[in-house]
Every structure is written in C-alpha cells, then in structure tokens.
Motif scaffolding. Structure first.
Motif, PDB file in Angstrom:
ATOM      1  N   TYR A  61     -55.397 108.125  34.533  1.00  0.00           N
ATOM      2  CA  TYR A  61     -55.971 108.339  35.855  1.00  0.00           C
ATOM      3  C   TYR A  61     -57.014 109.450  35.832  1.00  0.00           C
ATOM      4  O   TYR A  61     -58.127 109.290  36.341  1.00  0.00           O
ATOM      5  CB  TYR A  61     -54.860 108.663  36.856  1.00  0.00           C
ATOM      6  N   GLU A  62     -56.675 110.572  35.218  1.00  0.00           N
ATOM      7  CA  GLU A  62     -57.636 111.673  35.106  1.00  0.00           C
ATOM      8  C   GLU A  62     -58.808 111.291  34.221  1.00  0.00           C
ATOM      9  O   GLU A  62     -59.958 111.664  34.481  1.00  0.00           O
ATOM     10  CB  GLU A  62     -56.941 112.934  34.556  1.00  0.00           C
ATOM     11  N   TRP A  63     -58.517 110.530  33.164  1.00  0.00           N
ATOM     12  CA  TRP A  63     -59.572 110.100  32.233  1.00  0.00           C
ATOM     13  C   TRP A  63     -60.560 109.169  32.928  1.00  0.00           C
ATOM     14  O   TRP A  63     -61.775 109.303  32.768  1.00  0.00           O
ATOM     15  CB  TRP A  63     -58.921 109.411  31.033  1.00  0.00           C
ATOM     16  N   MET A  64     -60.046 108.235  33.718  1.00  0.00           N
ATOM     17  CA  MET A  64     -60.914 107.321  34.459  1.00  0.00           C
ATOM     18  C   MET A  64     -61.832 108.068  35.423  1.00  0.00           C
ATOM     19  O   MET A  64     -62.987 107.690  35.614  1.00  0.00           O
ATOM     20  CB  MET A  64     -60.065 106.313  35.258  1.00  0.00           C
ATOM     21  N   LYS A  65     -61.317 109.103  36.039  1.00  0.00           N
ATOM     22  CA  LYS A  65     -62.085 109.854  37.031  1.00  0.00           C
ATOM     23  C   LYS A  65     -63.006 110.890  36.399  1.00  0.00           C
ATOM     24  O   LYS A  65     -63.735 111.586  37.108  1.00  0.00           O
ATOM     25  CB  LYS A  65     -61.132 110.528  38.017  1.00  0.00           C
ATOM     26  N   GLY A  66     -62.961 110.987  35.061  1.00  0.00           N
ATOM     27  CA  GLY A  66     -63.818 111.947  34.372  1.00  0.00           C
ATOM     28  C   GLY A  66     -63.339 113.377  34.460  1.00  0.00           C
ATOM     29  O   GLY A  66     -64.097 114.310  34.190  1.00  0.00           O
ATOM     30  N   GLU A  67     -62.080 113.583  34.795  1.00  0.00           N
ATOM     31  CA  GLU A  67     -61.539 114.936  34.944  1.00  0.00           C
ATOM     32  C   GLU A  67     -60.970 115.487  33.645  1.00  0.00           C
ATOM     33  O   GLU A  67     -60.664 116.676  33.567  1.00  0.00           O
ATOM     34  CB  GLU A  67     -60.448 114.926  36.016  1.00  0.00           C
ATOM     35  N   THR A  68     -60.822 114.628  32.641  1.00  0.00           N
ATOM     36  CA  THR A  68     -60.307 115.074  31.358  1.00  0.00           C
ATOM     37  C   THR A  68     -60.987 114.273  30.254  1.00  0.00           C
ATOM     38  O   THR A  68     -61.465 113.154  30.483  1.00  0.00           O
ATOM     39  CB  THR A  68     -58.780 114.903  31.287  1.00  0.00           C
ATOM     40  N   SER A  69     -61.024 114.822  29.057  1.00  0.00           N
ATOM     41  CA  SER A  69     -61.696 114.164  27.938  1.00  0.00           C
ATOM     42  C   SER A  69     -60.749 113.225  27.206  1.00  0.00           C
ATOM     43  O   SER A  69     -59.524 113.276  27.384  1.00  0.00           O
ATOM     44  CB  SER A  69     -62.209 115.217  26.952  1.00  0.00           C
ATOM     45  N   PHE A  70     -61.328 112.383  26.369  1.00  0.00           N
ATOM     46  CA  PHE A  70     -60.510 111.504  25.533  1.00  0.00           C
ATOM     47  C   PHE A  70     -59.597 112.330  24.631  1.00  0.00           C
ATOM     48  O   PHE A  70     -58.408 112.035  24.485  1.00  0.00           O
ATOM     49  CB  PHE A  70     -61.405 110.605  24.689  1.00  0.00           C
ATOM     50  N   GLU A  71     -60.156 113.371  24.037  1.00  0.00           N
ATOM     51  CA  GLU A  71     -59.391 114.206  23.096  1.00  0.00           C
ATOM     52  C   GLU A  71     -58.194 114.865  23.780  1.00  0.00           C
ATOM     53  O   GLU A  71     -57.142 115.053  23.159  1.00  0.00           O
ATOM     54  CB  GLU A  71     -60.289 115.273  22.483  1.00  0.00           C
ATOM     55  N   ASP A  72     -58.342 115.234  25.054  1.00  0.00           N
ATOM     56  CA  ASP A  72     -57.258 115.902  25.765  1.00  0.00           C
ATOM     57  C   ASP A  72     -56.257 114.920  26.360  1.00  0.00           C
ATOM     58  O   ASP A  72     -55.227 115.331  26.903  1.00  0.00           O
ATOM     59  CB  ASP A  72     -57.820 116.782  26.885  1.00  0.00           C
ATOM     60  N   THR A  73     -56.560 113.641  26.293  1.00  0.00           N
ATOM     61  CA  THR A  73     -55.709 112.631  26.929  1.00  0.00           C
ATOM     62  C   THR A  73     -54.993 111.752  25.912  1.00  0.00           C
ATOM     63  O   THR A  73     -53.823 111.422  26.090  1.00  0.00           O
ATOM     64  CB  THR A  73     -56.548 111.739  27.864  1.00  0.00           C
ATOM     65  N   ALA A  74     -55.681 111.367  24.861  1.00  0.00           N
ATOM     66  CA  ALA A  74     -55.138 110.387  23.909  1.00  0.00           C
ATOM     67  C   ALA A  74     -53.956 110.945  23.121  1.00  0.00           C
ATOM     68  O   ALA A  74     -53.947 112.114  22.729  1.00  0.00           O
ATOM     69  CB  ALA A  74     -56.233 109.924  22.963  1.00  0.00           C
ATOM     70  N   LEU A  75     -52.978 110.082  22.882  1.00  0.00           N
ATOM     71  CA  LEU A  75     -51.819 110.396  22.068  1.00  0.00           C
ATOM     72  C   LEU A  75     -51.830 109.488  20.843  1.00  0.00           C
ATOM     73  O   LEU A  75     -52.292 108.353  20.911  1.00  0.00           O
ATOM     74  CB  LEU A  75     -50.532 110.164  22.865  1.00  0.00           C
ATOM     75  N   GLU A  76     -51.307 109.976  19.742  1.00  0.00           N
ATOM     76  CA  GLU A  76     -51.292 109.175  18.517  1.00  0.00           C
ATOM     77  C   GLU A  76     -49.906 108.608  18.268  1.00  0.00           C
ATOM     78  O   GLU A  76     -48.887 109.292  18.449  1.00  0.00           O
ATOM     79  CB  GLU A  76     -51.727 110.015  17.320  1.00  0.00           C
ATOM     80  N   TYR A  77     -49.868 107.343  17.858  1.00  0.00           N
ATOM     81  CA  TYR A  77     -48.615 106.684  17.507  1.00  0.00           C
ATOM     82  C   TYR A  77     -48.871 105.754  16.334  1.00  0.00           C
ATOM     83  O   TYR A  77     -49.671 104.820  16.435  1.00  0.00           O
ATOM     84  CB  TYR A  77     -48.064 105.877  18.697  1.00  0.00           C
ATOM     85  N   GLN A  78     -48.210 106.002  15.225  1.00  0.00           N
ATOM     86  CA  GLN A  78     -48.247 105.111  14.062  1.00  0.00           C
ATOM     87  C   GLN A  78     -49.675 104.738  13.640  1.00  0.00           C
ATOM     88  O   GLN A  78     -49.946 103.596  13.264  1.00  0.00           O
ATOM     89  CB  GLN A  78     -47.448 103.840  14.352  1.00  0.00           C
ATOM     90  N   GLY A  79     -50.603 105.682  13.765  1.00  0.00           N
ATOM     91  CA  GLY A  79     -51.960 105.422  13.309  1.00  0.00           C
ATOM     92  C   GLY A  79     -52.890 104.811  14.337  1.00  0.00           C
ATOM     93  O   GLY A  79     -54.056 104.555  14.045  1.00  0.00           O
ATOM     94  N   LEU A 105     -64.829 102.414  36.979  1.00  0.00           N
ATOM     95  CA  LEU A 105     -64.377 103.699  36.453  1.00  0.00           C
ATOM     96  C   LEU A 105     -63.830 103.587  35.035  1.00  0.00           C
ATOM     97  O   LEU A 105     -64.152 104.394  34.157  1.00  0.00           O
ATOM     98  CB  LEU A 105     -63.322 104.309  37.376  1.00  0.00           C
ATOM     99  N   LEU A 106     -62.991 102.593  34.791  1.00  0.00           N
ATOM    100  CA  LEU A 106     -62.420 102.441  33.454  1.00  0.00           C
ATOM    101  C   LEU A 106     -63.497 102.060  32.442  1.00  0.00           C
ATOM    102  O   LEU A 106     -63.507 102.564  31.319  1.00  0.00           O
ATOM    103  CB  LEU A 106     -61.315 101.389  33.470  1.00  0.00           C
ATOM    104  N   LYS A 107     -64.391 101.179  32.825  1.00  0.00           N
ATOM    105  CA  LYS A 107     -65.469 100.758  31.925  1.00  0.00           C
ATOM    106  C   LYS A 107     -66.301 101.962  31.486  1.00  0.00           C
ATOM    107  O   LYS A 107     -66.637 102.109  30.303  1.00  0.00           O
ATOM    108  CB  LYS A 107     -66.362  99.729  32.593  1.00  0.00           C
ATOM    109  N   LYS A 108     -66.639 102.830  32.431  1.00  0.00           N
ATOM    110  CA  LYS A 108     -67.447 104.002  32.095  1.00  0.00           C
ATOM    111  C   LYS A 108     -66.691 104.921  31.143  1.00  0.00           C
ATOM    112  O   LYS A 108     -67.283 105.496  30.213  1.00  0.00           O
ATOM    113  CB  LYS A 108     -67.824 104.739  33.371  1.00  0.00           C
ATOM    114  N   ALA A 109     -65.395 105.092  31.367  1.00  0.00           N
ATOM    115  CA  ALA A 109     -64.600 105.928  30.465  1.00  0.00           C
ATOM    116  C   ALA A 109     -64.538 105.310  29.071  1.00  0.00           C
ATOM    117  O   ALA A 109     -64.675 106.009  28.059  1.00  0.00           O
ATOM    118  CB  ALA A 109     -63.199 106.128  31.029  1.00  0.00           C
ATOM    119  N   MET A 110     -64.357 103.993  29.004  1.00  0.00           N
ATOM    120  CA  MET A 110     -64.275 103.312  27.718  1.00  0.00           C
ATOM    121  C   MET A 110     -65.596 103.331  26.973  1.00  0.00           C
ATOM    122  O   MET A 110     -65.625 103.387  25.737  1.00  0.00           O
ATOM    123  CB  MET A 110     -63.810 101.874  27.912  1.00  0.00           C
TER     124      MET A 110
END
Length: 253
Positions: A61-79, A105-110
């Motif tokens: 939700y925050e990522w879509m709205k541009g309030e947080t970065s990919f690096e601060d949002t993404a989690l890693e699982y099994q590669g 919103l999602l398209k722009k984030a992606m």
C-alpha cells in the motif's frame, strides 16, 4: 522486458495464493528473477511465506502510493522477492477513490523495478474492485485458477467481463494467459465433467497440467513454506513444476 502476470478469481478458495507462491518458486527454480506482489488485504501470500503482516512497517500500500521505496518494502524468500501486504490495504478502495489515476498506482510502482525481474506475479484479492483494476492495468497476462465444481465456475463469466472492460478502457495489451484447474481429482465424475465445460469454453487457454488435490499443498503455508521446500516429492510439487514449464513455453500473442 520480463513477464507481468496476475492470478485472479473473485471466488475464494480456488488455490489462488497457493498458485502464486508455487509458480513463483517454480519460476525461480527455473533460473528466473522473480518478484511476487501480495495485493490482497488478507495478506495470505505474505503469511504463507512465513512473514507476520501486522509487524511490517512498509507494505504494498505504501509502495503503491510512493511513500516507501522498493528496497524498504521488499522481503526476500528462497531467492525471490515479495512486496508484502497487510490489512491496511483494505482501505484502498475508500482512501484512493478520489485520487487521479488511481488505477495506475501499481503500474507506476512496478515500472521502477521492471528491469530487475524476469517475472512479476501478483496475487489479487477475491474482489473485483480498485485493487483488481490496478493489477489488470499493470500486467500483460491474467492467469485464472478454477476449482472443477459448478459454483466456482459460475462466477468466471463475470470475471471475464471485468477483464474485457479492463482491456477496452485501461490496458489494451491485457490477455488471458491461461486457465489453471486446481484441486483436481480425476476419480470424480463431477471434476471430469466440469473440466470438459472449461475446455469447451476456453479451448487452448486451459493448461494441460491440472493441480491435483494434495494435502501437502494445504499444509505447506502453515509452516511458512512453498511446496518445493515442504515436500519436494509430493504430487503438488510435481504439478506446479510441470505448470511452470507450460507457462514458460506459452507465449501470449
């Protein structure tokens, strides 16, 4: 450019989240760089991969709205990587209703991370509201899981109309990439009959691989694991591996 897919069906319980998780891992096992996006306020994908949704400070939700970065949002699982969700996403339809370009919103984030991944796979909520429109606007391919019973089948025509509207108004490149039969039991006459109906309606869109009813597929999320990690020799692992090979071979034109 990598493939962008969403798995969608407004009927719950058809194996949507299970498919996103295990297709994602199957793609990763095939050497692809994979991003999963949990676009469901129930956050089942996030939980199934072993994360605690309510403990997360940054979500889709925050990522879509541009309030947080990919690096601060993404989690890693099994590669692979996951953009997680939690219940706060349920406010999206109301909070974003007056936002200009809310379906984009999602398209722009992606767009900011497309060059990092070979495959982006979105787990949609079991409703056809604003979040679903964001997914349908952001991807090129739709995968539709269907349980081979009559009630889950009834709602598919409405879903197809929604996809057609998204094609006409928001995303001319959108295609149905394939239909996935889940929880299949070939011993049941009903399942075979419904599959014949699905095949007649969707023709070559129906994947040849059926995801068989498998206890391990239901158990794996409770341990925060995908089927390949939980029981790699199970029917579920074999079926999703075969399905991934089909998806990789299939070109949407």
């Amino acid at each position: 450019m990598g493939r962008k897919l969403c798995v969608i069906n407004q009927k719950g319980g058809v194996g949507k989240t299970t498919s996103v998780m295990n297709i994602g891992i199957g793609m990763k096992n095939a050497g692809k760089r994979v991003l999963l996006i949990d676009l469901d306020p129930q956050a089942n994908l996030t939980s199934a991969l072993g994360f605690q949704p309510q403990q997360l400070e940054s979500t889709v939700y925050e990522w879509m709205k541009g309030e947080t970065s990919f690096e601060d949002t993404a989690l890693e699982y099994q590669g692979l990587y996951l953009i997680p969700s939690n219940v706060e996403l349920s406010a999206a339809d109301i909070e974003l209703s007056q936002v200009t370009g809310r379906e984009l919103l999602l398209k722009k984030a992606m767009d900011g991370v497309l060059d990092r991944f070979d495959c982006i796979l979105i787990d949609c909520s079991p409703t056809l509201g604003l979040l679903a429109l964001n997914a349908l606007t952001a991807v090129h391919e739709v995968l539709v899981p269907i349980q081979p019973e009559y009630l889950p089948l009834e709602g598919v025509s409405y879903l197809m109309r929604t996809i057609e509207l998204a094609q006409q108004r928001l995303n001319h490149d959108l295609k149905v990439g394939g239909v996935i039969v889940t929880r299949y039991d070939g011993r049941r006459n009903l399942h075979r009959e419904v599959v014949d109906i699905i095949r007649t309606h969707f023709e070559d869109k129906l994947f040849n691989t059926f995801i068989r009813n498998n206890v391990a597929l239901a158990e794996a999320p409770s341990y925060g694991k995908d089927i390949f990690t939980y029981k790699p020799d199970s029917n579920g692992a074999q079926d999703y591996e075969a399905l991934c090979k089909e998806i990789l071979m299939r070109e949407v034109v």
